[in-house]
Enzyme design. Structure first.
Site, short mmCIF file in Angstrom:
data_model
loop_
_atom_site.label_atom_id
_atom_site.label_comp_id
_atom_site.label_asym_id
_atom_site.label_seq_id
_atom_site.Cartn_x
_atom_site.Cartn_y
_atom_site.Cartn_z
N ALA A 50 0.79 -1.24 0.00
CA ALA A 50 0.00 0.00 0.00
C ALA A 50 0.83 1.30 0.00
O ALA A 50 0.67 2.13 -0.90
CB ALA A 50 -0.98 -0.04 1.16
N ASP A 234 -3.98 -2.69 3.81
CA ASP A 234 -4.16 -1.92 2.58
C ASP A 234 -5.18 -0.79 2.78
O ASP A 234 -5.15 0.22 2.10
CB ASP A 234 -4.60 -2.82 1.43
N ASN A 244 -6.58 -6.46 4.15
CA ASN A 244 -5.17 -6.81 3.91
C ASN A 244 -5.13 -8.06 3.04
O ASN A 244 -6.18 -8.63 2.69
CB ASN A 244 -4.43 -7.00 5.25
N LYS A 245 -3.94 -8.50 2.72
CA LYS A 245 -3.73 -9.64 1.82
C LYS A 245 -4.59 -10.84 2.21
O LYS A 245 -4.73 -11.16 3.38
CB LYS A 245 -2.24 -10.00 1.86
#
Ligand code: MRU
Length: 341
Positions: A50, A234, A244-245
């Site tokens: 990010a 993110d 997030n991932k």
């Protein structure tokens, strides 16, 4: 210890980036002279993470600004901003950086001053990122005890920022403070940012790291072999929902079950005070990232595949959010807005 890696830089009016797709086998720096090339680099994940894509967008706009004439300035800046905004949808830092540069584009300054100020602002975003990560590291490392084994997911490191990292910034700071920690990196299928990038950058600096397949984390937690979890983000919305991932949510659920602290490290630029969690767009990526492992096809032809790049962890699973300003605890719906007051 080797000198710390610089993910993205500006030299002689050009953007320089580490090609993260070449890691861990080759450490290659690539040069970019147009915003379009930077946009493609974000799309194909030559640069990712990010804060790093925020810095890349800002420097891409600096490239756009320096290519303009007084006559085409507004048009070029708009086209470049729109193009960069279409590269990846989930990380809010991208839009945050475009907006920050946009304020100068829209200001009343004369053309040549605007152009110069855009370049200065992009360089400032880059520089600030390093400072912010170090502050976050200093705030977060207090949560890590001597001898801890810390699990992280994906890559929220120097490679995902300009230099120091968010989650790995906390880990770096703990290591620099002699806390003698061990790091476990989830490999992070499908693109393997944990195996390829987190392992690379920690190993590069001599910080002990062990890679596990994503499936291994739960068992290690059940064996009390993981003391803390630190991940990046993110986007975090004002209610404390963390994007997030993909796989982060699974880790958070496991951590909750095993009563292991689950920390999220992210700068204020990752906090989106406007959108609700239902409005955040989660990126879907090419099925080939799942159907292939390197050049080898691992899923039969014709089988359907889903490749969702990010997930959402609800606030009740997040022990604390580490920012450059302070570490905040639940209730996030009250404590996140206070960060901006
Ligand atoms: O798809 P990626 O590699 O851009 O995803 C990166 C992550 O999910 C990181 O954890 C996140 O951007 C935080 S980076 C400091």
């Amino acid at each position: 210890m080797k000198k710390r890696l610089v993910t993205i830089d500006w030299k002689d009016g050009k953007v320089i980036m580490i090609d993260q797709n070449a890691l861990p086998n080759e450490l290659v720096y690539k040069e970019y002279d147009t915003y379009e090339k930077v946009a493609v680099a974000i799309e194909i994940m030559t640069i990712r993470g990010a804060p790093a894509i925020g810095a890349a967008a800002a420097l891409g706009l600096a490239l756009a600004a320096q290519s303009t004439t007084e006559k085409n300035f507004m048009e070029v800046m708009k086209t470049a901003s729109d193009r960069l905004a279409k590269t990846r949808p989930t990380a809010v830092n991208l839009f945050w950086a475009i907006k920050r540069i946009g304020k100068i584009t829209q200001s009343d300054l004369p053309y040549d001053q605007k152009r110069d100020k855009i370049i200065q602002e992009a360089l400032k975003i880059r520089e600030e990122d390093i400072e912010i990560n170090k502050k976050m590291g200093a705030n977060g490392e207090k949560l890590i005890d001597v001898g801890d084994t810390v699990l992280t997911h994906c890559n929220a490191g120097g490679l995902a920022t300009v230099e120091y990292g968010t989650a790995l910034g906390v880990i770096r700071a703990a290591w620099e403070n002699n806390k003698k920690i061990q790091v476990i990196a989830d490999e992070t299928r499908p693109r393997l940012q944990g195996a390829k990038l987190t392992a690379f950058e920690l190993n590069y600096e001599g910080i002990p790291v062990k890679v596990i397949s994503d499936n291994t984390a739960g068992f290690l937690m059940s064996q009390q072999k993981i003391n803390k979890i630190v991940v990046g983000a993110d986007r975090i919305v004002k209610t404390g929902h963390v994007f997030n991932k993909i796989g982060t949510y699974s880790v958070a659920v496991l951590a909750n079950y095993h009563k292991i602290p689950f920390y999220v490290a992210a700068p204020l630029s990752t906090i989106d005070m406007e959108k609700s969690y239902q409005e955040v767009i989660i990126e879907n990526r090419d099925a080939k990232e799942v159907t292939y492992c390197g050049k080898t096809r691992i899923v039969p032809e014709g089988v359907q595949v889903e490749n969702i790049a990010f997930d959402m962890t609800p606030p009740e699973l997040v022990t604390a959010i580490i920012t450059e300003k302070k570490v905040i605890y639940p209730p996030y719906i009250e404590n996140i807005p206070k960060l901006f007051s």
